[in-house]
Design an enzyme around this catalytic site. Structure first.
Site, PDB file in Angstrom:
ATOM      1  N   GLY A  47      41.369  39.239  23.015  1.00 51.97           N
ATOM      2  CA  GLY A  47      40.288  38.342  23.430  1.00 51.97           C
ATOM      3  C   GLY A  47      40.875  37.327  24.402  1.00 51.97           C
ATOM      4  N   ARG A  89      49.344  41.958  29.384  1.00 49.35           N
ATOM      5  CA  ARG A  89      48.037  42.580  29.656  1.00 49.35           C
ATOM      6  C   ARG A  89      47.511  42.042  30.999  1.00 49.35           C
ATOM      7  NH1 ARG A  89      43.856  42.783  24.870  1.00 49.35           N
ATOM      8  NH2 ARG A  89      43.156  44.583  26.079  1.00 49.35           N
ATOM      9  N   GLN A 196      36.212  46.814  18.340  1.00 50.40           N
ATOM     10  CA  GLN A 196      36.182  45.355  18.122  1.00 50.40           C
ATOM     11  C   GLN A 196      34.857  44.918  17.501  1.00 50.40           C
ATOM     12  OE1 GLN A 196      37.320  46.815  20.890  1.00 50.40           O
ATOM     13  NE2 GLN A 196      38.909  45.633  21.894  1.00 50.40           N
ATOM     14  N   ASP A 237      36.442  38.561  30.480  1.00 54.48           N
ATOM     15  CA  ASP A 237      37.899  38.503  30.641  1.00 54.48           C
ATOM     16  C   ASP A 237      38.314  37.920  31.975  1.00 54.48           C
ATOM     17  OD1 ASP A 237      37.378  40.808  28.587  1.00 54.48           O
ATOM     18  OD2 ASP A 237      39.388  40.013  28.263  1.00 54.48           O
ATOM     19  N   LYS A 248      34.864  43.875  28.229  1.00 55.62           N
ATOM     20  CA  LYS A 248      35.199  45.124  27.526  1.00 55.62           C
ATOM     21  C   LYS A 248      34.406  46.315  28.056  1.00 55.62           C
ATOM     22  CE  LYS A 248      37.697  45.648  25.146  1.00 55.62           C
ATOM     23  NZ  LYS A 248      39.015  46.184  25.612  1.00 55.62           N
TER      24      LYS A 248
HETATM   25  O1  MRU Z   1      40.727  44.257  24.702  1.00 53.34           O
HETATM   26  P1  MRU Z   1      40.246  42.967  24.115  1.00 53.34           P
HETATM   27  O2  MRU Z   1      39.828  43.079  22.689  1.00 53.34           O
HETATM   28  O3  MRU Z   1      41.220  41.840  24.364  1.00 53.34           O
HETATM   29  O4  MRU Z   1      38.929  42.628  24.960  1.00 53.34           O
HETATM   30  C1  MRU Z   1      38.189  41.491  24.602  1.00 53.34           C
HETATM   31  C2  MRU Z   1      36.953  41.325  25.378  1.00 53.34           C
HETATM   32  O5  MRU Z   1      36.626  42.095  26.252  1.00 53.34           O
HETATM   33  C3  MRU Z   1      36.164  40.076  25.104  1.00 53.34           C
HETATM   34  O6  MRU Z   1      34.790  40.318  25.264  1.00 53.34           O
HETATM   35  C4  MRU Z   1      36.597  38.987  26.082  1.00 53.34           C
HETATM   36  O7  MRU Z   1      37.984  38.834  26.058  1.00 53.34           O
HETATM   37  C5  MRU Z   1      35.963  37.676  25.793  1.00 53.34           C
HETATM   38  S1  MRU Z   1      36.623  36.938  24.354  1.00 53.34           S
HETATM   39  C6  MRU Z   1      35.914  35.418  24.108  1.00 53.34           C
END
Ligand code: MRU
Length: 346
Positions: A47, A89, A196, A237, A248
């Protein structure tokens, strides 16, 4: 909140292990920056805002452990710690935002003794965590009023307390509406391949007794067609200057479906998720993850061995599908180039 996503305690970093949820609420203790970097890469913590907090704390741990006789040596090694964090990442810009913030603080104290620099870096990392919780509350205050009484809200992935230092961005908006007494319901997309939505969003909403119904990703369109979804709220993100939003994988499909059905599609994110250096989403780096996430579910194979796989972890939703972007500083609407710039400039 009955759990902490990430915490600095006794010179260690403690994280809830998101790979073990919902089966087990376990906490891992990290004593060095390499461990924190590995935790980000391995999705122990994930996240965008939570990754930013973890990077800041990782850098503080790294700074503490640097053995150096001179400032030159200290700063050279600190640069290496930051590089290790930056390689974890690629998509969530909050990671790079946090690294840049920690570097700026170190530079601003360059004239001080090394012990003092280590201390300000620790204090800054703790501040990043505390601020993030405040920011999520403000996002909730700004976005909560957009949610109609009695609404059923679709969300994708997890943009909740687990994806931030607490409360959440998209789920912050939902929590604020719930706390205001609105009788809302949440539909959580399961969010293949990493689940998730099923594993994290359902878990944290159930803990807060916010009504949540889980669906698999391919069911959202049908529910929209049946009139069962009133609005969508997702996190982000990285948001480009024109409002194009990386989130995501699967978010884009939800946004297109929402537009087709005349359903508002909101993005909730802190200002640290804005990347105004990119004029459009075409330039956002999209992480590709390993094939096992697609060929297996919870370690069980579901595809013929050797099959070719694609696994982009994020997609980009063009700004024309986004009804509004909810931040801690206010709500931006089209034209995003102008409204986002105004938010950033304060
Ligand atoms: O791969 P992840 O679980 O890190 O991806 C998370 C997301 O896409 C969330 O929607 C995004 O980071 C917003 S979190 C407040």
């Amino acid at each position: 909140m009955s759990f902490r996503t990430i915490e600095w305690r006794d010179n260690t970093v403690i994280m809830i292990d998101q790979t073990r949820l919902p089966a087990e609420e376990g906490y891992n203790v990290y004593t060095d920056f390499q461990g924190v970097a590995e935790a980000i890469r391995g999705m122990i913590i994930r996240g965008a805002p939570a990754i930013g907090v973890a990077a800041a704390m990782g850098i503080a741990l790294g700074a503490r452990d640097i053995i150096a006789d001179t400032h030159e040596s200290f700063f050279r090694q600190l640069e290496n710690v930051c590089d290790v964090m930056a390689r974890t990442r690629p998509t969530a810009v909050n990671l790079f935002w946090a690294i840049a913030r920690m570097k700026r603080v170190a530079e601003a104290h360059r004239s001080q003794k090394l012990e003092a620099i280590r201390t300000v870096l620790k204090e800054e990392a703790i501040r990043v965590e505390e601020e993030d919780r405040e920011i999520c509350r403000a996002i909730g205050r700004n976005g909560g009023p957009l949610i109609p009484e009695g609404a059923t809200i679709l969300t994708h992935c997890n943009a909740g307390a687990l994806a931030t230092a607490g409360y959440g961005t998209a789920l912050g908006v939902i929590r604020a509406a719930h706390e205001a007494g609105k009788k809302i319901k949440v539909i959580a997309d399961e969010t293949r391949p990493w689940l998730q939505g099923a594993r994290l969003t359902a878990w944290e909403l159930m803990k807060d007794e916010i009504p949540v119904t889980l669906i698999s990703d391919n069911m959202a369109g049908w529910l929209m067609q049946k009139g069962e979804i009133d609005c969508c709220v997702v996190g982000a993100d990285r948001i480009a200057a024109n409002g194009d939003t990386a989130n995501k994988i699967g978010t884009y499909s939800v946004a297109v479906l929402a537009k087709e059905h005349g359903i508002p599609f909101y993005v909730a994110a802190p200002v640290s998720t804005l990347d105004l250096s990119l004029d459009s989403g075409a330039r956002i780096p999209i992480e590709e993850r390993g094939s096992a996430e697609v060929t297996h579910i919870q370690g069980v194979g579901i595809a013929p061995e050797g099959v070719k796989v694609r696994n982009p972890a994020f997609d980009v939703t063009p700004a024309r599908y986004v009804s509004a972007i909810i931040t801690e500083r206010g709500v931006a609407r089209q034209d995003y180039c102008e409204s986002l710039r105004k938010l950033v400039q304060g």
